[in-house]
Design a protein around this motif. Structure first.
Motif, mmCIF file in Angstrom:
data_model
loop_
_atom_site.group_PDB
_atom_site.id
_atom_site.type_symbol
_atom_site.label_atom_id
_atom_site.label_comp_id
_atom_site.label_asym_id
_atom_site.label_seq_id
_atom_site.Cartn_x
_atom_site.Cartn_y
_atom_site.Cartn_z
ATOM 1 N N SER A 127 2.878 0.391 -9.263
ATOM 2 C CA SER A 127 1.482 0.455 -8.831
ATOM 3 C C SER A 127 1.332 0.764 -7.352
ATOM 4 O O SER A 127 2.115 0.311 -6.518
ATOM 5 C CB SER A 127 0.803 -0.882 -9.137
ATOM 6 N N GLN A 128 0.293 1.503 -7.034
ATOM 7 C CA GLN A 128 -0.075 1.774 -5.651
ATOM 8 C C GLN A 128 -1.327 0.987 -5.239
ATOM 9 O O GLN A 128 -1.814 1.131 -4.124
ATOM 10 C CB GLN A 128 -0.322 3.281 -5.468
ATOM 11 N N ARG A 129 -1.845 0.175 -6.155
ATOM 12 C CA ARG A 129 -3.034 -0.633 -5.866
ATOM 13 C C ARG A 129 -2.703 -1.602 -4.726
ATOM 14 O O ARG A 129 -1.631 -2.183 -4.683
ATOM 15 C CB ARG A 129 -3.473 -1.404 -7.104
ATOM 16 N N ALA A 130 -3.626 -1.768 -3.812
ATOM 17 C CA ALA A 130 -3.419 -2.674 -2.671
ATOM 18 C C ALA A 130 -3.158 -4.099 -3.160
ATOM 19 O O ALA A 130 -3.756 -4.549 -4.131
ATOM 20 C CB ALA A 130 -4.653 -2.654 -1.764
ATOM 21 N N HIS A 131 -2.251 -4.805 -2.464
ATOM 22 C CA HIS A 131 -1.918 -6.182 -2.837
ATOM 23 C C HIS A 131 -3.156 -7.067 -2.880
ATOM 24 O O HIS A 131 -3.286 -7.901 -3.777
ATOM 25 C CB HIS A 131 -0.903 -6.791 -1.863
ATOM 26 N N ARG A 132 -4.045 -6.918 -1.924
ATOM 27 C CA ARG A 132 -5.218 -7.803 -1.861
ATOM 28 C C ARG A 132 -6.079 -7.693 -3.120
ATOM 29 O O ARG A 132 -6.739 -8.637 -3.512
ATOM 30 C CB ARG A 132 -6.044 -7.536 -0.606
ATOM 31 N N GLU A 133 -6.060 -6.551 -3.765
ATOM 32 C CA GLU A 133 -6.801 -6.393 -5.011
ATOM 33 C C GLU A 133 -5.934 -6.745 -6.218
ATOM 34 O O GLU A 133 -6.383 -7.411 -7.146
ATOM 35 C CB GLU A 133 -7.317 -4.961 -5.152
ATOM 36 N N ALA A 134 -4.675 -6.323 -6.201
ATOM 37 C CA ALA A 134 -3.795 -6.561 -7.350
ATOM 38 C C ALA A 134 -3.502 -8.045 -7.551
ATOM 39 O O ALA A 134 -3.429 -8.505 -8.691
ATOM 40 C CB ALA A 134 -2.493 -5.787 -7.177
ATOM 41 N N ILE A 135 -3.357 -8.789 -6.473
ATOM 42 C CA ILE A 135 -2.995 -10.210 -6.605
ATOM 43 C C ILE A 135 -4.088 -10.996 -7.311
ATOM 44 O O ILE A 135 -3.809 -11.801 -8.203
ATOM 45 C CB ILE A 135 -2.642 -10.821 -5.231
ATOM 46 N N TRP A 136 -5.346 -10.795 -6.955
ATOM 47 C CA TRP A 136 -6.394 -11.575 -7.627
ATOM 48 C C TRP A 136 -6.539 -11.135 -9.082
ATOM 49 O O TRP A 136 -6.818 -11.953 -9.955
ATOM 50 C CB TRP A 136 -7.719 -11.565 -6.869
ATOM 51 N N ARG A 137 -6.337 -9.855 -9.345
ATOM 52 C CA ARG A 137 -6.403 -9.382 -10.729
ATOM 53 C C ARG A 137 -5.244 -9.973 -11.549
ATOM 54 O O ARG A 137 -5.433 -10.428 -12.670
ATOM 55 C CB ARG A 137 -6.361 -7.853 -10.788
ATOM 56 N N PHE A 138 -4.050 -9.921 -10.960
ATOM 57 C CA PHE A 138 -2.886 -10.499 -11.622
ATOM 58 C C PHE A 138 -3.106 -11.988 -11.889
ATOM 59 O O PHE A 138 -2.795 -12.487 -12.974
ATOM 60 C CB PHE A 138 -1.632 -10.295 -10.761
ATOM 61 N N SER A 139 -3.668 -12.677 -10.917
ATOM 62 C CA SER A 139 -3.937 -14.116 -11.066
ATOM 63 C C SER A 139 -4.943 -14.381 -12.182
ATOM 64 O O SER A 139 -4.804 -15.361 -12.923
ATOM 65 C CB SER A 139 -4.453 -14.707 -9.753
ATOM 66 N N ALA A 140 -5.930 -13.535 -12.318
ATOM 67 C CA ALA A 140 -6.920 -13.707 -13.393
ATOM 68 C C ALA A 140 -6.272 -13.498 -14.762
ATOM 69 O O ALA A 140 -6.499 -14.287 -15.687
ATOM 70 C CB ALA A 140 -8.088 -12.737 -13.195
ATOM 71 N N VAL A 141 -5.455 -12.460 -14.891
ATOM 72 C CA VAL A 141 -4.744 -12.226 -16.150
ATOM 73 C C VAL A 141 -3.804 -13.398 -16.434
ATOM 74 O O VAL A 141 -3.733 -13.895 -17.557
ATOM 75 C CB VAL A 141 -3.970 -10.883 -16.108
ATOM 76 N N ALA A 142 -3.105 -13.867 -15.416
ATOM 77 C CA ALA A 142 -2.190 -14.998 -15.572
ATOM 78 C C ALA A 142 -2.937 -16.278 -15.944
ATOM 79 O O ALA A 142 -2.446 -17.078 -16.747
ATOM 80 C CB ALA A 142 -1.389 -15.205 -14.292
ATOM 81 N N ALA A 143 -4.116 -16.485 -15.373
ATOM 82 C CA ALA A 143 -4.906 -17.683 -15.701
ATOM 83 C C ALA A 143 -5.293 -17.693 -17.176
ATOM 84 O O ALA A 143 -5.222 -18.730 -17.841
ATOM 85 C CB ALA A 143 -6.145 -17.766 -14.816
ATOM 86 N N VAL A 144 -5.687 -16.549 -17.695
ATOM 87 C CA VAL A 144 -6.002 -16.459 -19.126
ATOM 88 C C VAL A 144 -4.745 -16.734 -19.941
ATOM 89 O O VAL A 144 -4.768 -17.481 -20.920
ATOM 90 C CB VAL A 144 -6.624 -15.091 -19.483
ATOM 91 N N GLY A 145 -3.624 -16.166 -19.532
ATOM 92 C CA GLY A 145 -2.356 -16.410 -20.211
ATOM 93 C C GLY A 145 -1.954 -17.882 -20.170
ATOM 94 O O GLY A 145 -1.408 -18.418 -21.143
ATOM 95 N N PHE A 146 -2.239 -18.545 -19.067
ATOM 96 C CA PHE A 146 -1.957 -19.975 -18.916
ATOM 97 C C PHE A 146 -2.752 -20.780 -19.943
ATOM 98 O O PHE A 146 -2.222 -21.658 -20.616
ATOM 99 C CB PHE A 146 -2.314 -20.400 -17.485
ATOM 100 N N VAL A 147 -4.025 -20.454 -20.074
ATOM 101 C CA VAL A 147 -4.887 -21.146 -21.049
ATOM 102 C C VAL A 147 -4.415 -20.856 -22.479
ATOM 103 O O VAL A 147 -4.345 -21.774 -23.318
ATOM 104 C CB VAL A 147 -6.368 -20.746 -20.851
ATOM 105 N N ILE A 148 -4.066 -19.607 -22.749
ATOM 106 C CA ILE A 148 -3.567 -19.257 -24.079
ATOM 107 C C ILE A 148 -2.280 -20.025 -24.375
ATOM 108 O O ILE A 148 -2.101 -20.552 -25.479
ATOM 109 C CB ILE A 148 -3.339 -17.731 -24.199
ATOM 110 N N THR A 149 -1.390 -20.112 -23.393
ATOM 111 C CA THR A 149 -0.136 -20.851 -23.567
ATOM 112 C C THR A 149 -0.400 -22.300 -23.929
ATOM 113 O O THR A 149 0.170 -22.839 -24.880
ATOM 114 C CB THR A 149 0.729 -20.769 -22.291
#
Length: 109
Positions: free
Chosen positions: A45-67
């Protein structure tokens, strides 16, 4: 997966944790490694870290709840052995995480 599973096994087998919260700790342990490897190697990815990190965290948060929900369901309701429950849960959550990160976190900016 190694950090996640290692934490699960250590917490349940060595520290006698309940097998429902243990994989949640493992999920958090694997998060940082997952971000770095996915950004650099899986999605390049070339997406800036400041944008990718919060997006990654949101996807991970959903995954955490699913887990948590799946492990509770499999271990406490269906009485499936926790390692089998973890294998099934990991497959489902990895599918979710891959799609979420491919399409949204690391997709074209």
């Amino acid at each position: 997966v190694i950090a996640h599973s290692g934490a699960l096994l250590a917490l349940v087998e060595l520290l006698s944790w309940d097998p429902v919260p243990a994989p949640l700790v493992g999920y958090l342990c694997g998060g940082v490694t997952s971000y770095i490897l996915n950004r650099r190697h899986t999605f390049d990815s070339q997406r800036a870290h400041r944008e990718a990190i919060w997006r990654f965290s949101a996807v991970a948060a959903v995954g955490f709840v699913i887990t948590g929900a799946l492990m509770t369901f499999f271990v406490e309701k269906l009485v499936i052995p926790y390692l089998l429950a973890q294998i099934i849960t990991t497959g489902i959550v990895q599918f979710w995480s891959f799609l979420g990160n491919k399409l949204w976190t690391f997709g074209q900016a």
